[in-house]
Design a protein around this motif. Structure first.
Motif, PDB file in Angstrom:
ATOM      1  N   ALA B 112       0.830  -1.207   0.000  1.00  0.00           N
ATOM      2  CA  ALA B 112       0.000   0.000   0.000  1.00  0.00           C
ATOM      3  C   ALA B 112       0.863   1.254   0.000  1.00  0.00           C
ATOM      4  O   ALA B 112       0.514   2.257  -0.621  1.00  0.00           O
ATOM      5  CB  ALA B 112      -0.923   0.006   1.222  1.00  0.00           C
ATOM      6  N   VAL B 113       1.999   1.198   0.671  1.00  0.00           N
ATOM      7  CA  VAL B 113       2.905   2.346   0.717  1.00  0.00           C
ATOM      8  C   VAL B 113       3.441   2.641  -0.690  1.00  0.00           C
ATOM      9  O   VAL B 113       3.487   3.788  -1.128  1.00  0.00           O
ATOM     10  CB  VAL B 113       4.074   2.072   1.698  1.00  0.00           C
ATOM     11  N   ASN B 115       2.024   1.666  -3.541  1.00  0.00           N
ATOM     12  CA  ASN B 115       0.881   2.072  -4.356  1.00  0.00           C
ATOM     13  C   ASN B 115       0.596   3.563  -4.162  1.00  0.00           C
ATOM     14  O   ASN B 115       0.411   4.314  -5.127  1.00  0.00           O
ATOM     15  CB  ASN B 115      -0.338   1.214  -3.973  1.00  0.00           C
ATOM     16  N   ALA B 116       0.614   4.002  -2.896  1.00  0.00           N
ATOM     17  CA  ALA B 116       0.367   5.416  -2.601  1.00  0.00           C
ATOM     18  C   ALA B 116       1.472   6.282  -3.211  1.00  0.00           C
ATOM     19  O   ALA B 116       1.196   7.318  -3.821  1.00  0.00           O
ATOM     20  CB  ALA B 116       0.286   5.646  -1.094  1.00  0.00           C
ATOM     21  N   ALA B 117       2.720   5.832  -3.081  1.00  0.00           N
ATOM     22  CA  ALA B 117       3.838   6.616  -3.600  1.00  0.00           C
ATOM     23  C   ALA B 117       3.708   6.791  -5.117  1.00  0.00           C
ATOM     24  O   ALA B 117       3.846   7.884  -5.648  1.00  0.00           O
ATOM     25  CB  ALA B 117       5.159   5.939  -3.257  1.00  0.00           C
ATOM     26  N   LYS B 118       3.413   5.698  -5.786  1.00  0.00           N
ATOM     27  CA  LYS B 118       3.272   5.743  -7.234  1.00  0.00           C
ATOM     28  C   LYS B 118       2.067   6.603  -7.634  1.00  0.00           C
ATOM     29  O   LYS B 118       2.148   7.424  -8.540  1.00  0.00           O
ATOM     30  CB  LYS B 118       3.110   4.318  -7.760  1.00  0.00           C
ATOM     31  N   GLY B 119       0.965   6.407  -6.913  1.00  0.00           N
ATOM     32  CA  GLY B 119      -0.268   7.122  -7.227  1.00  0.00           C
ATOM     33  C   GLY B 119      -0.165   8.622  -7.015  1.00  0.00           C
ATOM     34  O   GLY B 119      -0.947   9.387  -7.562  1.00  0.00           O
ATOM     35  N   MET B 120       0.803   9.038  -6.179  1.00  0.00           N
ATOM     36  CA  MET B 120       0.967  10.482  -5.963  1.00  0.00           C
ATOM     37  C   MET B 120       1.968  11.083  -6.930  1.00  0.00           C
ATOM     38  O   MET B 120       2.292  12.267  -6.833  1.00  0.00           O
ATOM     39  CB  MET B 120       1.399  10.746  -4.530  1.00  0.00           C
ATOM     40  N   GLY B 121       2.531  10.248  -7.813  1.00  0.00           N
ATOM     41  CA  GLY B 121       3.414  10.793  -8.838  1.00  0.00           C
ATOM     42  C   GLY B 121       4.886  10.710  -8.518  1.00  0.00           C
ATOM     43  O   GLY B 121       5.682  11.476  -9.045  1.00  0.00           O
ATOM     44  N   MET B 122       5.279   9.788  -7.629  1.00  0.00           N
ATOM     45  CA  MET B 122       6.716   9.565  -7.426  1.00  0.00           C
ATOM     46  C   MET B 122       7.242   8.682  -8.554  1.00  0.00           C
ATOM     47  O   MET B 122       6.583   7.729  -8.963  1.00  0.00           O
ATOM     48  CB  MET B 122       6.965   8.850  -6.099  1.00  0.00           C
ATOM     49  N   GLY B 123       8.443   8.989  -9.025  1.00  0.00           N
ATOM     50  CA  GLY B 123       9.065   8.171 -10.064  1.00  0.00           C
ATOM     51  C   GLY B 123       9.870   7.038  -9.461  1.00  0.00           C
ATOM     52  O   GLY B 123       9.987   6.939  -8.240  1.00  0.00           O
ATOM     53  N   GLN B 130      13.638   7.537  -1.494  1.00  0.00           N
ATOM     54  CA  GLN B 130      12.862   8.104  -0.388  1.00  0.00           C
ATOM     55  C   GLN B 130      12.019   7.068   0.346  1.00  0.00           C
ATOM     56  O   GLN B 130      11.638   7.267   1.490  1.00  0.00           O
ATOM     57  CB  GLN B 130      11.949   9.225  -0.902  1.00  0.00           C
ATOM     58  N   ILE B 131      11.697   5.962  -0.334  1.00  0.00           N
ATOM     59  CA  ILE B 131      10.801   4.986   0.285  1.00  0.00           C
ATOM     60  C   ILE B 131      11.500   3.644   0.507  1.00  0.00           C
ATOM     61  O   ILE B 131      11.654   3.198   1.647  1.00  0.00           O
ATOM     62  CB  ILE B 131       9.536   4.755  -0.584  1.00  0.00           C
ATOM     63  N   LEU B 135      13.200   2.212   4.138  1.00  0.00           N
ATOM     64  CA  LEU B 135      12.383   1.187   4.786  1.00  0.00           C
ATOM     65  C   LEU B 135      13.097  -0.166   4.832  1.00  0.00           C
ATOM     66  O   LEU B 135      12.856  -0.967   5.729  1.00  0.00           O
ATOM     67  CB  LEU B 135      11.022   1.053   4.099  1.00  0.00           C
ATOM     68  N   ARG B 211       6.031   0.361  13.228  1.00  0.00           N
ATOM     69  CA  ARG B 211       4.946   0.484  12.247  1.00  0.00           C
ATOM     70  C   ARG B 211       3.621   0.430  12.989  1.00  0.00           C
ATOM     71  O   ARG B 211       3.480  -0.351  13.892  1.00  0.00           O
ATOM     72  CB  ARG B 211       4.938  -0.672  11.230  1.00  0.00           C
TER      73      ARG B 211
END
Lengths: 317, 211
Positions: B112-113, B115-123, B130-131, B135, B211
């Motif tokens: 999910a992390v 998915n969220a990163a990609k969905g917000m426009g991270m390349g 950054q992720i 992690l 977490r």
């Protein structure tokens, strides 16, 4: 406006349509809820709007532009994205999480800082308390608020929300639904919400899209769908209590008569809906209810018969 | 008392001891560093592809079951004796824990992390730096810790193929039946392993996010 034209999606290695020849128009500033049994293609359809999925055929237009020609990263930075599991970055503070898209867009530091405070206030969290915290220190409801704030950070015109209340306890869920709906109205976004909860779809959506097996079965206002289900599947999907569900969409003011002077009955707020009014009437075996305004003064009277006949009167209106 | 004899010997032959100690440290640091340079990027490359990850995990797993001495001995026919074959053997020894823990660290990241990163426009690059890297860091450090301890122990055996280091004292001690001399090698090796365990254990806790 978001326009999906003849969208078909087939996953590689599958001989079934995930989405089949779907057309959908979503007006700017309106909220559309997408609902259907799992595997019906609702999430896939939504994810085509920010190019997390690519249609096999057909195209998606945002304000008239085919998004296939827009860089996916640039596109996604202009579209808010909220998911059920929230997906906050566990190693980043709340403020850094919220600043994700502004940082990607290269905003000025001061502008970003100001925006973080503004957003935390907007979603009902105290910036002084929350900014430096890590996601694991928050409750599920607070985390979804932060996820919502993060999606709103760069003030996108479009918000995509994939079962945003699915992982939240029922009491918090209702409160968040109410608050998020108010916020989304206030900031006038075009919103797509995927849900499997019919009550949520009715409550949140200006329009509901009902899907099954990759196809769009019915796309209309909650009132119209509840009054006239397009086919047997939609009718059974809505449930045998769809008539009662419809009452939740009608405000007591729409049905009330002038106030009576003899105030012997129970009263209900003028903000309430007919579903709540009927519940009270049944529970207390009343002939009618007084409708009261915010100041407690009587503004009308709602006889029991008016509630019972509301279905037909509203349809005709 | 053997221990005091050993310490006296070290103080009397300080330069000889330091040459061996430095050689030991050199072998450990270089082999660990090169192993990390090989394993961590490889781990990131293969972790997202089920087939490549499967192959890497199994290769690394079987490498790990080979005893250190066998790996050291196996390099001799190809590379002769001295520092180079010792380093190669130690790198082979250090790769499996590093590779396995890197892959594990990436695979444990909540989808999910991402998915969220990609969905917000991270390349790809932003997600990596950054992720994924932050992690996976605690798990990677676990790998460094395991490898470091393996390498410190393995370097003691490098003496057999002429790699030098503290193992020379152990070998001499055994050959001459001189117990203090044996401890001159064994005690610092044990201490190094303990220090590495404590240091990397502390680092691992520093990097671990709740977490």
């Amino acid at each position: 406006m978001i326009k999906l034209e003849h969208i078909t999606k087939v996953y590689p290695g599958s001989d079934q349509y995930a989405v089949e020849n779907l057309d959908l128009e979503i007006e700017s500033g309106s909220t559309v809820t997408m609902i259907g049994p799992s595997g019906c293609g609702k999430t896939t359809t939504m994810r085509m709007i920010n190019r997390l999925e690519t249609p096999s055929r057909g195209r998606v237009l945002v304000d008239g532009h085919d998004i296939a020609h827009v860089d996916p990263k640039a596109l996604r930075r202009t579209i808010g994205y909220v998911i059920q599991q929230v997906g906050l970055f566990p190693h980043m503070s709340i403020e850094r999480n919220i600043a994700t898209v502004p940082r990607l867009l290269g905003w000025e530091r001061a502008e970003t800082e100001r925006r973080i405070d503004e957003l935390l206030d907007l979603v009902g969290l105290d910036p002084d308390v929350m900014r430096k915290r890590l996601p694991h220190e928050l409750s599920g409801g607070q985390r979804q608020r932060v996820g919502f704030a993060r999606a709103l950070a760069a003030d996108p015109d479009i918000m995509l929300m994939d079962e945003p209340f699915g992982a939240i306890d029922p009491i918090t869920r209702v409160r968040l639904q109410d608050e998020f709906r108010q916020i989304l109205r206030k900031v006038s976004k075009t919103v797509v919400i995927v849900t499997h909860d019919l009550d949520e779809a009715i409550k949140m959506g200006d329009r509901i899209a009902i899907m099954r097996d990759g196809r769009l079965l019915q796309y209309d206002t909650p009132e119209a769908i509840l009054a006239n289900p397009a086919n047997d599947f939609v009718e059974s999907f809505l449930g045998q209590d769809r008539a009662i569900k419809r009452l939740a969409l009608i405000n007591v003011r729409q049905m009330m008569e002038p106030p009576r002077n003899v105030g012997v009955t129970r009263s209900i707020s003028e903000e309430a809906n007919l579903h709540a009014a009927l519940s009270l009437i049944l529970a207390e075996r009343l002939d009618g209810l007084d409708i009261v305004g915010a100041d407690g003064g009587r503004v009308g009277y709602l006889p029991r018969e008016r509630v019972l006949s509301a279905q037909y009167e509203v349809t005709e209106a | 008392m053997i221990v005091t004899d050993a310490i006296t010997w070290i103080l009397d032959n300080r330069s000889t001891f330091m040459v061996a100690f430095n050689r030991h440290m050199l072998m450990c640091v270089i082999s660990l560093g090169l192993a990390a340079l090989i394993s961590i990027p490889t781990g990131f490359m293969v972790a997202r592809s089920p087939r490549a990850a499967f192959v890497s995990v199994n290769t690394a797993g079987s490498l790990r079951s080979i005893p250190s001495l066998a790996i050291l001995a196996a390099t001799m026919p190809f590379l002769g004796i001295g520092l180079l074959p010792s380093l190669v053997a130690l790198i082979v020894l250090a790769i499996p824990p590093l590779l396995l823990n890197t892959i594990l660290g990436i695979r444990e990241i909540d989808p999910a992390v991402l998915n969220a990163a990609k969905g917000m426009g991270m390349g790809r690059r932003e997600i990596l730096w950054q992720i994924e890297l932050p992690l996976a860091m605690p798990s990677i450090i676990t790998g460094v810790r395991t490898s470091a301890i393996q390498v410190i122990g393995g370097a003691a055996l490098a003496s057999f193929i002429g790699g030098g280091g503290l193992g020379d004292f152990v070998n001499a001690g055994i050959a001459l039946m001189n117990m203090p001399r044996l401890l001159v090698g064994a005690l610092p090796i044990a201490l190094l392993a303990i220090v590495a365990e404590i240091l990397f254990g502390w680092l691992e806790r520093r990097f671990t996010q709740k977490r």
